[in-house]
Scaffold this motif. Structure first.
Motif, PDB file in Angstrom:
ATOM      1  N   UNK A  67       3.941  21.919  -7.601  1.00  0.00           N
ATOM      2  CA  UNK A  67       3.665  23.338  -7.358  1.00  0.00           C
ATOM      3  C   UNK A  67       2.395  23.519  -6.532  1.00  0.00           C
ATOM      4  N   UNK A  68       1.384  22.687  -6.775  1.00  0.00           N
ATOM      5  CA  UNK A  68       0.166  22.773  -5.977  1.00  0.00           C
ATOM      6  C   UNK A  68       0.452  22.400  -4.527  1.00  0.00           C
ATOM      7  N   UNK A  69       1.210  21.335  -4.312  1.00  0.00           N
ATOM      8  CA  UNK A  69       1.563  20.929  -2.945  1.00  0.00           C
ATOM      9  C   UNK A  69       2.321  22.042  -2.235  1.00  0.00           C
ATOM     10  N   UNK A  70       3.253  22.666  -2.914  1.00  0.00           N
ATOM     11  CA  UNK A  70       4.005  23.769  -2.308  1.00  0.00           C
ATOM     12  C   UNK A  70       3.093  24.945  -1.978  1.00  0.00           C
ATOM     13  N   UNK A  71       2.152  25.259  -2.868  1.00  0.00           N
ATOM     14  CA  UNK A  71       1.228  26.373  -2.638  1.00  0.00           C
ATOM     15  C   UNK A  71       0.338  26.116  -1.427  1.00  0.00           C
ATOM     16  N   UNK A  72       0.141  24.835  -1.098  1.00  0.00           N
ATOM     17  CA  UNK A  72      -0.705  24.452   0.039  1.00  0.00           C
ATOM     18  C   UNK A  72       0.101  24.152   1.303  1.00  0.00           C
ATOM     19  N   UNK A  73       1.413  24.345   1.264  1.00  0.00           N
ATOM     20  CA  UNK A  73       2.308  24.013   2.373  1.00  0.00           C
ATOM     21  C   UNK A  73       2.194  22.554   2.788  1.00  0.00           C
ATOM     22  N   UNK A  74       2.018  21.679   1.810  1.00  0.00           N
ATOM     23  CA  UNK A  74       2.030  20.235   2.057  1.00  0.00           C
ATOM     24  C   UNK A  74       3.492  19.800   2.016  1.00  0.00           C
ATOM     25  N   UNK A  75       4.012  19.138   3.070  1.00  0.00           N
ATOM     26  CA  UNK A  75       5.420  18.702   3.056  1.00  0.00           C
ATOM     27  C   UNK A  75       5.691  17.756   1.888  1.00  0.00           C
TER      28      UNK A  75
END
Length: 127
Positions: A67-75
Motif C-alpha cells: 500500500x505504501x508503494x502504491x501511494x508513492x507510485x512506485x511500480x
C-alpha cells in the motif's frame, strides 16, 4: 453431401505469444514519477525503494508495504494481497519485516512478500 473441392479446403490457425500478463502492475515507464505519499508524513521507520530512489517514513495508515508503494507510485506487482500467490515477492536489501497475515508459504531466503508485510525497522526494498 460435400463436393470434392470442399473436402480439400485447408484450415489454418495462427499461434503466437499473447501480451504479457502482469497481474496488478502499478506504474510504468510512462506513469508518474515516484513521490512522497499524499497527506501528513509518517513517523515510523524509513522505507527506501532502491530502484526508484525514494525514501519515505512508514505511516501506520498503510496496511502493508504494498500500500505504501502504491501511494508513492512506485511500480510494483501484486495479485492476492494476502501472502498466497507470491506475485509480489521481492528482495529485501536490508532490514526486517513483520507479516500480517502470515504468508501461506514463506518467501525465498532474502525475499519478502510486500502485500502482507510491514517494516519492523528501517528497510531497503528492491523496487
Amino acid at each position: 453431401m460435400t463436393r470434392p473441392a470442399e473436402r480439400h479446403i485447408p484450415h489454418s490457425e495462427i499461434f503466437g505469444a499473447g501480451p504479457a500478463i502482469t497481474p496488478g502492475i502499478k506504474g510504468s515507464a510512462t506513469g508518474p514519477a515516484s513521490h512522497q505519499p499524499a497527506g501528513p508524513p509518517g513517523t515510523g521507520p524509513e522505507v527506501s525503494f532502491a530502484r526508484s530512489g525514494l525514501t519515505v517514513p512508514w505511516n501506520d495508515a498503510q496496511e502493508s508495504l504494498l500500500e505504501l508503494a502504491e501511494a508513492c507510485d512506485v511500480p510494483v506487482q501484486w495479485s492476492c494481497r494476502t501472502g498466497v500467490c507470491h506475485t509480489c515477492e521481492l528482495a529485501l536489501m536490508s532490514g526486517t519485516v513483520n507479516y500480517s497475515p502470515d504468508p501461506v508459504e514463506p518467501p525465498a531466503e532474502g525475499n519478502i512478500l510486500i502485500c502482507c508485510s510491514k517494516p519492523a525497522g528501517g528497510v531497503v526494498l528492491d523496487l
